[in-house]
Motif scaffolding. Structure first.
Motif, PDB file in Angstrom:
ATOM      1  N   ASP A  72      45.171  35.709  40.402  1.00 33.37           N
ATOM      2  CA  ASP A  72      45.994  35.069  39.488  1.00 33.37           C
ATOM      3  C   ASP A  72      47.377  35.152  39.713  1.00 33.37           C
ATOM      4  O   ASP A  72      48.014  35.760  38.866  1.00 33.37           O
ATOM      5  N   ALA A 114      35.049  38.949  35.349  1.00 28.43           N
ATOM      6  CA  ALA A 114      34.713  37.851  35.093  1.00 28.43           C
ATOM      7  C   ALA A 114      33.453  38.118  34.144  1.00 28.43           C
ATOM      8  O   ALA A 114      33.442  37.405  33.112  1.00 28.43           O
ATOM      9  N   HIS A 170      42.420  33.783  35.367  1.00 26.46           N
ATOM     10  CA  HIS A 170      41.453  34.791  35.828  1.00 26.46           C
ATOM     11  C   HIS A 170      42.319  36.018  36.154  1.00 26.46           C
ATOM     12  O   HIS A 170      41.826  36.544  37.184  1.00 26.46           O
TER      13      HIS A 170
END
Length: 616
Positions: free
Chosen positions: A50, A77, A94
């Motif tokens: 990210d 995740a 993310h």
């Protein structure tokens, strides 16, 4: 991968910046600072995930929590999905850092149990007026701290050099740590090389009450064998391949270029083969270095593996003499002395690899989990030796072994035999630390005085051995290597060598799912009839060439014994705690009468570190 630093109590933004400036190589891409309520948090970023949204220090949306984080959470995740189902809303795309913030908000201090990754982080909980910090199970990411409750001071950093930038942290040498260093070749946690500094051990968390200054440290995870007898070796091999494959896939998630260290040994070769399965043919990048001295060169083996798995293989051949000339520059940069001489080739490999990628996978942990070291094979012989050789004869046997001619060849038989009889003469918990010790007991007492016995010198090793709830010597030895040697020597070496080059190194073997599986495998299938890594080798069949699996283990070594004997490297006895002993051992080694390479190398590294740090 990043560097973190901060403090509670006396200090200001200028102090925080000096601390984080020491961590630039850990985080060359960005810096960030936060302060509030007497708490100062700093961060240096090596951007991996990210890239746009993962800046730190990071605050929760409600402003209650602030985090600085070093590491990677590989199951972020799955955790994010679970947290979203629980009603948490995420602002980043993310970022695993934001997952840690949300996870703490929901699970509190129990969050560490859910993480699969490598980490050290600090969360400031402004509502509870508390700092919460945690370090991953194996201590892959470093965490140093200093606590002075009478002054309301708590200081932390990723490296000891950054910690010492705070003016209220003592800079004097720790006598206890120096003694341990010359015994082990590294400083075991929770000790650190300076007085008043501590390392948070792997598998531990801590909290600081911001109102009272009270510090609490606790263990949240411990390695323990739980052998199961269900299943067959064939089923275990299949499950191991699946779990390692999943661990590799998790560690291939990155927003920057990624590659694999490839030494030509079974561990790195297997990781590379599994990684190649996740990319189109020819897309995996692998990296190796070799030396112009054939005894220390493994490039031909790495080349064969690369051809079989179809990787884009990069190699570099270096001269040993040229590499030796780099030693002062490299070892003077260490924040704490580490006597593992393979730090030199690890540094050079990291530097070479960093030219093309930002993340590399490595094979660390395979030897510790699967009984890959020579001491595992010596356990049965040591038990037999103590059974048949009367205690009164042990000194005579040691004296006879010492008369063998000295050799500086890698893993020479005379060196191994001399070490074996010294260790086997001791009780079982002392076998491995004495076999691997930097000094024998007599020289250690001459250096530091006769007050401490081996039980005091190697108290951490005894605790690691005795802490394993099994009577199996192989399981107890595994406990020593995982709890102590892996954390404070191997992983510290790889972390420092790679971070000096701003390279992140990931270790699939230390995936918690893999480790929990290995804990269930009876030791007889890891060390099978004297064959180290038996189960791992069988699991690797068909993935890498058989001759790589079956060849003799060879370490990532350099000829420090020869360099020290020839005078290419010399210690400065004045920098040692025992100058007279240093002079004597250096003279004996140079004359070829005794092989003191472990002590002399540790002494040379200590001298480089002490001079560079200006330590009194």
């Amino acid at each position: 991968m990043c560097g973190i630093a901060g403090f509670v109590g006396a200090g200001d933004g200028a102090v925080l910046r000096r601390m984080t400036d020491r961590l630039v190589s850990r985080g060359p891409d960005a810096e960030g600072f936060w302060s509030g309520g007497g708490v100062f948090l700093g961060h240096r970023r090596l951007s991996i995930l990210d890239l746009a949204g993962g800046a730190q220090p990071m605050e929760s949306a409600d402003g209650r929590l602030v985090i600085v984080f070093n590491g990677e959470i590989y199951n972020f995740a799955e955790l994010r999905k679970e947290l979203e189902e629980a009603g948490r809303v995420f602002r980043t795309d993310h970022s695993d850092t934001e997952v840690l913030l949300a996870g703490y908000a929901v699970w509190g201090e129990d969050m560490a149990h859910r993480l699969n990754g490598m980490w050290s982080f600090v969360i400031c909980d402004r509502d509870k007026k508390r700092l919460f910090a945690s370090r991953d199970r194996f201590g892959k990411k470093p965490f140093y701290y200093h606590h002075a409750p009478s002054r309301g001071l708590f200081v932390f950093a990723s490296e000891l050099t950054a910690l010492l930038e705070h003016p209220d942290v003592p800079r004097s040498l720790s006598t206890a740590a120096v003694r341990k260093y010359f015994a082990y070749g590294y400083v075991p946690a929770p000790l650190a090389m300076t007085e008043g500094a501590h390392k948070l051990p792997g598998g531990h968390s801590l909290s600081v009450d911001l109102a009272s200054g009270e510090l609490r440290v606790w263990r949240y995870w411990d390695y323990q064998p739980e052998p199961a007898h269900d299943g067959s070796p064939e089923q275990w091999c299949e499950e191991l391949r699946e779990l390692l494959g999943s661990a590799v896939r998790r560690r291939m998630v990155a927003d920057v270029p990624l590659g694999v260290f490839l030494s030509g040994g079974i561990d790195s070769s297997l990781i590379a083969a599994l990684a190649a399965k996740n990319l189109p043919a020819g897309e995996l990048r692998t990296f190796s270095i070799g030396f112009d001295e054939p005894t220390y060169d493994e490039l031909p083996f790495a080349d064969r593996v690369a051809r079989q798995i179809g990787s884009r293989h990069r190699t570099e051949t270096l001269s040993l003499s040229g590499a030796r000339d780099l030693l002062p520059e490299i070892f003077s940069r260490l924040d704490e002395p580490n006597g593992d001489s393979s730090l030199l080739p690890t540094y050079l490999l990291s530097k070479f690899t960093r030219r093309e990628v930002t993340v590399a996978l490595g094979g660390d942990g395979g030897d510790e989990l699967f009984a890959g070291y020579e001491p595992f094979r010596a356990l049965k012989a040591a038990a037999f030796y103590r059974k048949i050789i009367p205690r009164a004869l042990h000194p005579a046997v040691i004296s006879l072994a010492d008369r063998l001619p000295v050799s500086h060849r890698y893993l020479s038989a005379d060196f191994a035999l001399k070490r074996f009889v010294r260790g086997a003469a001791q009780p079982a918990p002392l076998w491995i630390p004495v076999w691997m010790a930097g000094m024998d007991a007599t020289d250690w007492r001459d250096c530091f005085g006769g007050g401490a016995g081996l039980e005091d010198v190697f108290s951490e090793a005894i605790e690691a051995w005795d802490g394993i709830r099994s009577d199996d010597p192989v399981e107890k030895a595994t406990g020593f290597f995982i709890r102590l040697y892996l954390q404070d020597s191997v992983l510290a070496k790889v972390d420092r060598a790679s971070m000096m080059n701003s390279l992140e190194v990931r270790a699939p073997f230390l995936d918690i799912d893999v480790v929990n599986f290995v804990r269930r495998i009876p030791s007889a299938w890891r060390l099978r009839r004297g064959r180290t890594k038996h189960l791992l080798k069988e699991a690797a069949r068909g993935l890498i060439p058989d001759h790589i699996i079956d060849r003799r283990k060879k370490g990532f070594g350099v000829p420090v014994g020869s360099w020290l004997q020839s005078g290419a490297l010399k210690i400065d006895p004045a920098l040692l705690p025992c100058p007279a002993v240093g002079e004597r051992l250096q003279a004996e080694h140079a004359a070829g009468r005794r092989n003191h390479r472990l002590f002399l190398w540790n002494a040379w590294v200590f001298g480089q570190w002490r001079r560079a740090r200006g330590m009194p």
